[in-house]
Design an enzyme around this catalytic site. Structure first.
Site, PDB file in Angstrom:
ATOM      1  N   CYS A 188       0.821  -1.205   0.000  1.00  0.00           N
ATOM      2  CA  CYS A 188       0.000   0.000   0.000  1.00  0.00           C
ATOM      3  C   CYS A 188       0.864   1.269   0.000  1.00  0.00           C
ATOM      4  CB  CYS A 188      -0.977  -0.041   1.166  1.00  0.00           C
ATOM      5  SG  CYS A 188      -2.377   1.084   0.988  1.00  0.00           S
ATOM      6  N   HIS A 189       0.852   2.054   1.085  1.00  0.00           N
ATOM      7  CA  HIS A 189       1.756   3.199   1.185  1.00  0.00           C
ATOM      8  C   HIS A 189       3.144   2.787   1.670  1.00  0.00           C
ATOM      9  CE1 HIS A 189      -2.075   5.516   1.124  1.00  0.00           C
ATOM     10  NE2 HIS A 189      -1.339   6.467   0.582  1.00  0.00           N
TER      11      HIS A 189
ATOM     12  N   GLU B 219      -5.796   7.088  -4.247  1.00  0.00           N
ATOM     13  CA  GLU B 219      -5.525   8.233  -3.381  1.00  0.00           C
ATOM     14  C   GLU B 219      -6.521   9.354  -3.588  1.00  0.00           C
ATOM     15  OE1 GLU B 219      -3.939   8.606  -0.413  1.00  0.00           O
ATOM     16  OE2 GLU B 219      -1.961   8.264  -1.313  1.00  0.00           O
TER      17      GLU B 219
END
Length: 224
Positions: free
Chosen positions: A130-131, A161
């Site tokens: 993910c991030h 996002e």
């Protein structure tokens, strides 16, 4: 010999101009943790500052998340080692979960970069979801090249996002990965998607967290 996995997690609890509350996303910590544990692996958790590593407590109706919190997970996240006291010696892989938190304290952190570079250089597996791949964007190898340059990668997409935290993040992860030479690809928003390139494993979003762990296991336990 039993395999050992090092989780590197964020110490950030807020992000962005509006001081949005955040942390390490529970699903992206708990699902890989439980998957590695089921495989019989030993797991240690280190955070940027040590001590309490904040958790973004979403999806509390999820069985794996609840199992993680009820077992040793919550205790470990409240008593993490500092990354400054960690060596990759003895570990077979490193894993970086997401949530918005790593965007705050990982991209420019030289110790995070060293841990990831050292793991890769010694022949171990580097993984993130993910991030979490934000931790990879400035990692350089001994030859001066960026770790992700020319490698197939994924991470939280611009499309995802847009409706999640566009106003809170300082840059788009998808763009940053591409700027460092990463060969970025993604699935439709919020669908599971994992990319493996040699000993580098990345996942796109929370739905990809278990798949990242399974891909790491597949590398560490090659079939004959």
């Amino acid at each position: 010999m039993k395999k050992k996995i090092l989780f590197v997690v964020s110490s950030a609890a807020h992000i962005g101009p509006h001081n949005r509350a955040t942390g390490n996303l529970l699903t992206e910590v708990a699902h890989p943790y439980q998957t590695f544990k089921k495989q019989g692996y030993d797991i240690d958790i280190a955070s940027v500052n040590g001590g309490v590593a904040p958790i973004d407590m979403v999806e509390l109706d999820d069985a794996m998340n609840l199992a993680f919190l009820a077992d040793e997970g919550a205790v470990k996240m409240n008593n993490t080692a500092s990354i400054n006291d960690v060596s990759v010696d003895g570990y077979d892989a490193v894993f970086v979960p997401g949530g918005l938190a790593p965007v705050v304290d990982m991209p420019e952190n030289p110790t995070v970069q060293k841990i990831l570079a050292d793991m890769y250089e010694k022949g171990g597996v580097v993984s993130a979801v993910c991030h979490g791949p934000v931790a990879l964007i400035n990692v350089k190898l001994n030859d001066g090249s960026y770790l992700i340059d020319g490698k197939n990668v994924t991470g939280f997409s611009i499309a995802e996002e847009e409706n999640y935290a566009k106003e809170d993040v300082p840059f788009e992860l998808e763009d940053a990965l591409k700027q460092r030479g990463g060969q970025y690809s993604a699935a439709s928003p919020w669908q599971p998607y994992v990319v493996t390139d040699g000993r580098l494993v990345t996942g796109q979003n929370p739905a990809s967290a278990t798949g990242v762990a399974e891909s790491v296991i597949a590398i560490l336990e090659p079939t004959t």
